[in-house]
Design an enzyme around this catalytic site. Structure first.
Site, PDB file in Angstrom:
ATOM      1  N   GLY A  31      41.682  38.072  45.513  1.00 60.29           N
ATOM      2  CA  GLY A  31      42.275  38.539  46.761  1.00 60.29           C
ATOM      3  C   GLY A  31      43.549  39.329  46.570  1.00 60.29           C
ATOM      4  O   GLY A  31      43.897  39.734  45.466  1.00 60.29           O
ATOM      5  N   HIS A  34      43.779  45.566  46.254  1.00 59.28           N
ATOM      6  CA  HIS A  34      44.433  46.874  46.127  1.00 59.28           C
ATOM      7  C   HIS A  34      43.373  47.889  45.736  1.00 59.28           C
ATOM      8  O   HIS A  34      42.184  47.550  45.582  1.00 59.28           O
ATOM      9  CB  HIS A  34      45.582  46.808  45.103  1.00 59.28           C
ATOM     10  CG  HIS A  34      45.183  46.222  43.782  1.00 59.28           C
ATOM     11  ND1 HIS A  34      44.319  46.860  42.919  1.00 59.28           N
ATOM     12  CD2 HIS A  34      45.505  45.042  43.197  1.00 59.28           C
ATOM     13  CE1 HIS A  34      44.149  46.112  41.846  1.00 59.28           C
ATOM     14  NE2 HIS A  34      44.842  44.998  41.999  1.00 59.28           N
ATOM     15  N   HIS A  37      40.704  47.045  43.107  1.00 59.17           N
ATOM     16  CA  HIS A  37      39.558  46.242  43.564  1.00 59.17           C
ATOM     17  C   HIS A  37      38.575  47.122  44.351  1.00 59.17           C
ATOM     18  O   HIS A  37      37.361  47.002  44.202  1.00 59.17           O
ATOM     19  CB  HIS A  37      40.023  45.119  44.506  1.00 59.17           C
ATOM     20  CG  HIS A  37      40.902  44.098  43.875  1.00 59.17           C
ATOM     21  ND1 HIS A  37      42.216  43.933  44.222  1.00 59.17           N
ATOM     22  CD2 HIS A  37      40.649  43.156  42.924  1.00 59.17           C
ATOM     23  CE1 HIS A  37      42.750  42.946  43.527  1.00 59.17           C
ATOM     24  NE2 HIS A  37      41.820  42.458  42.723  1.00 59.17           N
ATOM     25  N   GLN A  61      42.280  28.483  36.246  1.00 56.63           N
ATOM     26  CA  GLN A  61      42.702  29.486  35.271  1.00 56.63           C
ATOM     27  C   GLN A  61      44.225  29.656  35.232  1.00 56.63           C
ATOM     28  O   GLN A  61      44.731  30.535  34.537  1.00 56.63           O
ATOM     29  CB  GLN A  61      42.001  30.827  35.522  1.00 56.63           C
ATOM     30  CG  GLN A  61      42.396  31.567  36.785  1.00 56.63           C
ATOM     31  CD  GLN A  61      41.504  32.775  37.034  1.00 56.63           C
ATOM     32  OE1 GLN A  61      40.345  32.638  37.420  1.00 56.63           O
ATOM     33  NE2 GLN A  61      42.016  33.964  36.806  1.00 56.63           N
ATOM     34  N   ASP A 149      41.909  43.882  32.772  1.00 52.54           N
ATOM     35  CA  ASP A 149      41.750  42.573  32.137  1.00 52.54           C
ATOM     36  C   ASP A 149      40.762  42.730  30.984  1.00 52.54           C
ATOM     37  O   ASP A 149      39.619  42.257  31.048  1.00 52.54           O
ATOM     38  CB  ASP A 149      41.260  41.558  33.163  1.00 52.54           C
ATOM     39  CG  ASP A 149      42.298  41.357  34.260  1.00 52.54           C
ATOM     40  OD1 ASP A 149      43.369  40.824  33.954  1.00 52.54           O
ATOM     41  OD2 ASP A 149      42.046  41.765  35.403  1.00 52.54           O
ATOM     42  N   SER A 184      48.043  45.775  40.264  1.00 53.28           N
ATOM     43  CA  SER A 184      47.797  44.346  40.105  1.00 53.28           C
ATOM     44  C   SER A 184      48.313  43.659  41.355  1.00 53.28           C
ATOM     45  O   SER A 184      49.353  44.059  41.909  1.00 53.28           O
ATOM     46  CB  SER A 184      48.560  43.828  38.878  1.00 53.28           C
ATOM     47  OG  SER A 184      48.673  42.415  38.934  1.00 53.28           O
TER      48      SER A 184
HETATM   49  O1  PAF Z   1      40.183  38.997  37.467  1.00 56.63           O
HETATM   50  C1  PAF Z   1      40.292  38.137  38.371  1.00 56.63           C
HETATM   51  O2  PAF Z   1      40.746  38.423  39.484  1.00 56.63           O
HETATM   52  C2  PAF Z   1      39.875  36.703  38.089  1.00 56.63           C
HETATM   53  O3  PAF Z   1      40.197  36.332  36.793  1.00 56.63           O
HETATM   54  C3  PAF Z   1      38.398  36.437  38.397  1.00 56.63           C
HETATM   55  C4  PAF Z   1      37.483  37.237  37.488  1.00 56.63           C
HETATM   56  C5  PAF Z   1      38.103  36.775  39.850  1.00 56.63           C
HETATM   57  C6  PAF Z   1      38.087  34.958  38.178  1.00 56.63           C
HETATM   58  O4  PAF Z   1      38.867  34.146  38.989  1.00 56.63           O
END
Ligand code: PAF
Length: 291
Positions: A31, A34, A37, A61, A149, A184
């Site tokens: 979420g 930006h 995405h 995570q 990433d 980001s």
């Molecule tokens: O890149 C991300 O935003 C997160 O690491 C993901 C892949 C949605 C997993 O939570």
């Protein structure tokens, strides 16, 4: 656009679309969307008939002293952006995706040993576990992830291959602000002094690309050039700078003879930023690659 909150409803919706012969695309996110995405949503739309965007800030995570609580959130804004981009389903699981007493995780321990895996113990266990679960919940034909990433992308490709998920993994290039800072969700948490220094990550990578395009193949010389271009990062500090084999993420010798990933991470107060580029000696050494 449909908003789905329930995991069973999500699975049923995707099963129905697949039964109808439609190709399902998914863009997993945490979420605070930006342009980066949204560019992934466009890639997903080009490759599938219906697109799901998942929105879940995945607690597994984040380490105990990381920014889970401070991670930016704005559900209304995310909804409006998804709607405008033609997303079919926004999947935002209200009760999360984990059973209270869950004990099973996906672990990879070779590609995840360095870079962010070394700086953030347990991070990729959380990422791979949630991505595997999101694949099982959204049943996609295609899933799209961002190249910012870089290590995450390589790990997800490896998991998809090793666990036989019938999902095609696509990636989208890094989208940058006008001053070069990689987009980001975390950028909004940078204080003014950090924001002023943050474009240096991109400038240092561009300096490495320029040296490489000019024929430089020495790992040490490239590292020195990058560190010089980074300069004093205060109030931030360098977490890592690595030049590794682009696919295996293992050490390369002193001279670059095959594609490498140049990856770096900088810790600013309360925000850690990452950025990367790839250098490929098989491409013409004097050509300026489009970025
Ligand atoms: O890149 C991300 O935003 C997160 O690491 C993901 C892949 C949605 C997993 O939570």
């Amino acid at each position: 656009m449909k908003i789905i909150r329930d995991t069973h409803e999500m699975q049923a919706w995707s099963s129905d679309r697949r039964r109808e012969g439609l190709r399902v695309g998914v863009v997993p996110t945490m979420g605070y969307l930006h342009e980066g995405h949204l560019s992934l949503v466009r890639l997903a739309k080009a490759e599938s008939d219906v697109v799901i965007l998942t929105l879940f800030v995945n607690p597994t995570q984040f380490g105990p002293n990381e920014d889970l609580e401070r991670y930016p959130r704005d559900f209304e804004r995310d909804c409006a952006l998804c709607e405008a981009e033609g997303v079919d389903v926004l999947f935002a699981p209200s009760g999360g995706v984990y059973a209270e007493d869950h004990t099973v995780y996906v672990v990879e321990d070779v590609l995840s040993a360095r870079l962010c895996g070394a700086s953030r113990p347990g991070h990729f266990r959380g990422v791979l576990t949630v991505v595997a679960k999101l694949f099982n919940l959204t049943l996609p034909d295609v899933a799209v992830f961002g190249e910012k990433d870089a290590q995450q992308l390589r790990l997800i490709r490896r998991m998809t291959r090793d666990l036989n998920f019938p999902v095609k993994i696509l990636s989208g290039p890094i989208v940058r602000e006008a001053d070069g800072l990689a987009m980001s969700s975390r950028n909004r948490n940078l204080d003014a002094a950090s924001r002023a220094v943050a474009p240096r990550l991109n400038e240092a990578l561009r300096a490495a690309e320029k040296a490489f395009a000019g024929g430089e193949r020495g790992v040490q010389a490239l590292r020195t050039g990058i560190l010089k271009a980074l300069g004093d990062l205060a109030p931030g500090e360098l977490d890592y700078l690595e030049i590794l084999d682009d696919q295996s993420l293992s050490e390369v010798g002193e001279t670059i003879r095959s594609p490498v990933l140049v990856a770096l991470a900088v810790r600013f107060p309360g925000v850690r930023l990452i950025d990367n580029t790839t250098l490929n000696p098989e491409e013409s050494p004097h050509a300026n690659r489009p970025k």
